[in-house]
Motif scaffolding. Structure first.
Motif, mmCIF file in Angstrom:
data_model
loop_
_atom_site.group_PDB
_atom_site.id
_atom_site.type_symbol
_atom_site.label_atom_id
_atom_site.label_comp_id
_atom_site.label_asym_id
_atom_site.label_seq_id
_atom_site.Cartn_x
_atom_site.Cartn_y
_atom_site.Cartn_z
ATOM 1 N N SER A 19 29.368 12.308 4.481
ATOM 2 C CA SER A 19 29.773 10.901 4.505
ATOM 3 C C SER A 19 28.576 10.013 4.206
ATOM 4 N N GLU A 20 28.852 8.766 3.843
ATOM 5 C CA GLU A 20 27.773 7.835 3.490
ATOM 6 C C GLU A 20 26.759 7.680 4.614
ATOM 7 N N ASP A 21 27.245 7.602 5.844
ATOM 8 C CA ASP A 21 26.338 7.419 6.967
ATOM 9 C C ASP A 21 25.852 8.740 7.572
ATOM 10 N N GLY A 22 26.310 9.856 6.996
ATOM 11 C CA GLY A 22 25.852 11.166 7.427
ATOM 12 C C GLY A 22 26.440 11.651 8.744
ATOM 13 N N ASP A 23 27.506 11.001 9.215
ATOM 14 C CA ASP A 23 28.085 11.357 10.507
ATOM 15 C C ASP A 23 29.029 12.553 10.457
ATOM 16 N N ALA A 86 35.674 3.461 9.758
ATOM 17 C CA ALA A 86 34.387 2.857 10.115
ATOM 18 C C ALA A 86 34.486 2.132 11.457
ATOM 19 N N GLU A 89 34.446 4.689 14.176
ATOM 20 C CA GLU A 89 33.072 5.192 14.341
ATOM 21 C C GLU A 89 32.236 4.215 15.170
ATOM 22 N N ARG A 90 32.365 2.915 14.891
ATOM 23 C CA ARG A 90 31.583 1.918 15.640
ATOM 24 C C ARG A 90 31.993 1.890 17.112
ATOM 25 N N GLU A 93 30.541 4.984 18.721
ATOM 26 C CA GLU A 93 29.096 4.841 18.902
ATOM 27 C C GLU A 93 28.786 4.030 20.150
#
Length: 149
Positions: A19-23, A86, A89-90, A93
């Motif tokens: 993924s773009e954020d590497g998660d 997204a 994910e936030r 987090e």
């Protein structure tokens, strides 16, 4: 990985992307028997806090339930699946960053409302009206005025 279509145990990884954020890692797989393709997601297994309901019951955090709540509020709204992912994910987090073993359902609800307010104002009002148990039109009016500001 077992094929979700025919149940065959042998599948082949056709494509892998981070993924773009590497998660997480997204893998496209193909069944060796029926030839159908499907996607799997690989992410770290993290320990989320238990959710404490208003009546004191404790339940495990459920990503699918969170997604379903967001999707219900966002039904027929112009928000992409990527934007919803997204937002989830936030929220996750923030839950993990708090480091608590338990979190009140009210805290989770507030995190959801914050994300919905950023994504789509109509979805925010929908969710807030149910979450805050609006009794009359004045409650809606106050929320709409808050959103307008």
């Amino acid at each position: 990985m077992k094929c979700p279509f025919c149940g065959h145990a042998e599948t082949q990884v056709v494509e892998t992307r981070v993924s773009e954020d590497g998660d997480f890692i997204r893998r496209r797989r193909q069944c060796a028997q029926c030839g159908k393709r499907f996607t799997t997601y690989e992410r770290p297994d993290l320990s989320f806090p238990a959710i404490v309901k208003k009546d004191g019951r404790r339940t495990d955090y459920d990503r699918a339930k969170l997604r379903a709540s967001l999707m219900l509020a966002l039904r027929k709204r112009p928000v992409s699946t990527e934007q919803v992912d997204a937002a989830i994910e936030r929220i996750e987090e923030k839950l993990l960053a708090a480091g608590a073993r338990e979190t009140p359902s009210a805290r989770l609800g507030e995190l959801v409302m914050r994300e919905l307010k950023k994504l789509d104002k109509v979805a925010y009002v929908r969710f807030a009206s149910v979450y805050r148990s609006f009794e009359d039109v004045d409650d809606f009016r106050a929320l709409v005025e808050e959103v307008r500001r």
